[in-house]
Write an enzyme that holds these catalytic residues in place. Structure first.
Site, PDB file in Angstrom:
ATOM      1  N   LYS A   9       0.856  -1.203   0.000  1.00  0.00           N
ATOM      2  CA  LYS A   9       0.000   0.000   0.000  1.00  0.00           C
ATOM      3  C   LYS A   9       0.881   1.238   0.000  1.00  0.00           C
ATOM      4  O   LYS A   9       2.055   1.198   0.377  1.00  0.00           O
ATOM      5  CB  LYS A   9      -0.927   0.022   1.228  1.00  0.00           C
ATOM      6  CG  LYS A   9      -0.240   0.045   2.616  1.00  0.00           C
ATOM      7  CD  LYS A   9       0.182   1.409   3.105  1.00  0.00           C
ATOM      8  CE  LYS A   9       0.834   1.343   4.487  1.00  0.00           C
ATOM      9  NZ  LYS A   9       1.635   2.531   4.809  1.00  0.00           N
ATOM     10  N   GLN A  93      10.622  -2.345   6.177  1.00  0.00           N
ATOM     11  CA  GLN A  93      10.979  -1.019   6.721  1.00  0.00           C
ATOM     12  C   GLN A  93      10.836   0.038   5.631  1.00  0.00           C
ATOM     13  O   GLN A  93      11.676   0.925   5.472  1.00  0.00           O
ATOM     14  CB  GLN A  93      12.404  -1.023   7.275  1.00  0.00           C
ATOM     15  CG  GLN A  93      12.548  -1.896   8.522  1.00  0.00           C
ATOM     16  CD  GLN A  93      13.683  -1.424   9.404  1.00  0.00           C
ATOM     17  OE1 GLN A  93      14.803  -1.267   8.942  1.00  0.00           O
ATOM     18  NE2 GLN A  93      13.389  -1.174  10.661  1.00  0.00           N
ATOM     19  N   GLY A  95       7.433   1.398   4.688  1.00  0.00           N
ATOM     20  CA  GLY A  95       6.167   2.139   4.713  1.00  0.00           C
ATOM     21  C   GLY A  95       5.173   1.619   3.702  1.00  0.00           C
ATOM     22  O   GLY A  95       4.195   2.282   3.370  1.00  0.00           O
ATOM     23  N   ASP A 133      -2.512  -1.358  10.617  1.00  0.00           N
ATOM     24  CA  ASP A 133      -2.711  -1.233   9.159  1.00  0.00           C
ATOM     25  C   ASP A 133      -3.362  -2.466   8.543  1.00  0.00           C
ATOM     26  O   ASP A 133      -3.665  -2.472   7.345  1.00  0.00           O
ATOM     27  CB  ASP A 133      -1.350  -1.046   8.448  1.00  0.00           C
ATOM     28  CG  ASP A 133      -0.760   0.328   8.685  1.00  0.00           C
ATOM     29  OD1 ASP A 133      -1.451   1.184   9.272  1.00  0.00           O
ATOM     30  OD2 ASP A 133       0.399   0.534   8.277  1.00  0.00           O
TER      31      ASP A 133
END
Ligand code: C5P
Length: 274
Positions: A9, A93, A95, A133
């Site tokens: 995403k 790592q 995002g 998330d």
């Protein structure tokens, strides 16, 4: 046995509103799935077992795939074990929500392998127990997320868009980036208004985590400037970094030390996975 794709995403905008009593931050963000996928093979088995093509990833109970298996067992009280093989392509790592997507994909796979005992809405609400998330990845690919990220308002797909996701060699740690956030320095922009602008085709890209991520890893500010210099129209950190998504076209070569993925938005149909 089934094989599923597990998407990444980006956050088209990300607004941080306040720090909460429980240590998390109240946020508002437009999440969009993109067509960068891990592949996961699942089979019911006699023992839980996870293996991965990337030897640097843990395959013990700290991996979100196994956390999702334990969660599904706890919530349904069904007796089963799962063997999973993860082919990793999404950088970590970064995002990009790779681990969160893996957890959501595992919940979907278990529900399929066990004959659909659970509604997707329940998978979504359970999944917030193991990561903020993860519920987003059980939406259909476009959603406005609030709370600590787990309150998901599903949206229809946005107009198709080509983009680049660029990953610098260094990674960022999400808790470290949040620790460096100075709420009093943020611009007070109402996120519902930003969302409206996106839906009307007049987008305003921003990420309140960019400044603290640049404090954690000063090289990131240099990478962002370099990507603007090569000609992209928009360059924005995704989540807590360290990757950027870029819109427009590079007029020069993207620097070699950066991994670059040409991508598109990804959405799934209801009752189908990605
Ligand atoms: O929920 P998750 O495990 O993904 O969060 C990882 C870390 O990110 C949290 O421990 C917290 O430090 C930070 N975080 C936060 N506010 C959020 C989401 C995450 O402070 N809304």
């Amino acid at each position: 046995m089934i094989t599923l794709r597990s998407p990444a995403k980006i956050n088209l905008f990300l607004r941080i509103l306040r720090k909460r009593e429980d240590g998390y931050h109240e946020l508002a963000s437009l999440f969009q799935a993109v067509d960068l996928y891990d592949t996961i093979h699942f089979a019911l088995s006699n023992n839980d077992e996870l293996s991965c093509t990337d030897p640097s990833l843990p395959v013990d109970g700290s991996n979100l795939i196994l956390k999702a298996v334990h969660l599904f067992r706890k919530k349904t009280a069904l007796k089963f074990s799962l063997k999973a093989r993860l082919e990793k392509k999404i950088p970590h790592q970064a995002g990009l929500g790779g681990g969160s997507g893996n957890a959501a994909t595992t919940l979907w796979a278990l529900n399929t392998l066990l004959g659909f005992p659970v509604m997707t809405q329940d998978l979504m609400s359970w999944s917030s127990e193991i990561g903020s998330d993860i519920p987003f990845f059980l939406s259909e690919g476009t959603a406005y997320c609030t709370g600590r990220g787990e309150c998901v308002r599903s949206l229809p797909p946005l107009p198709p868009q080509s983009l680049w996701v660029i990953k610098p060699p260094q990674g960022t740690s999400t808790p470290d980036v949040y620790r460096r956030l100075n709420i009093s320095q943020l611009i007070d922009r109402p996120p519902e208004k930003t969302l409206q602008q996106f839906l009307e085709g007049n987008p305003d890209y921003y990420n309140d985590l960019e400044a603290p991520a640049f404090k954690a890893l000063p090289e990131l500010a240099i990478v962002k400037q370099r990507l603007l210099d090569v000609g992209f129209d928009q360059v924005l950190l995704s989540g807590s970094g360290s990757s950027f998504f870029c819109l427009g076209q590079a007029k020069e070569k993207i620097p070699n030390q950066l991994i670059a993925f040409p991508l598109k938005f990804a959405n799934r149909l209801s009752h189908h996975w990605y």
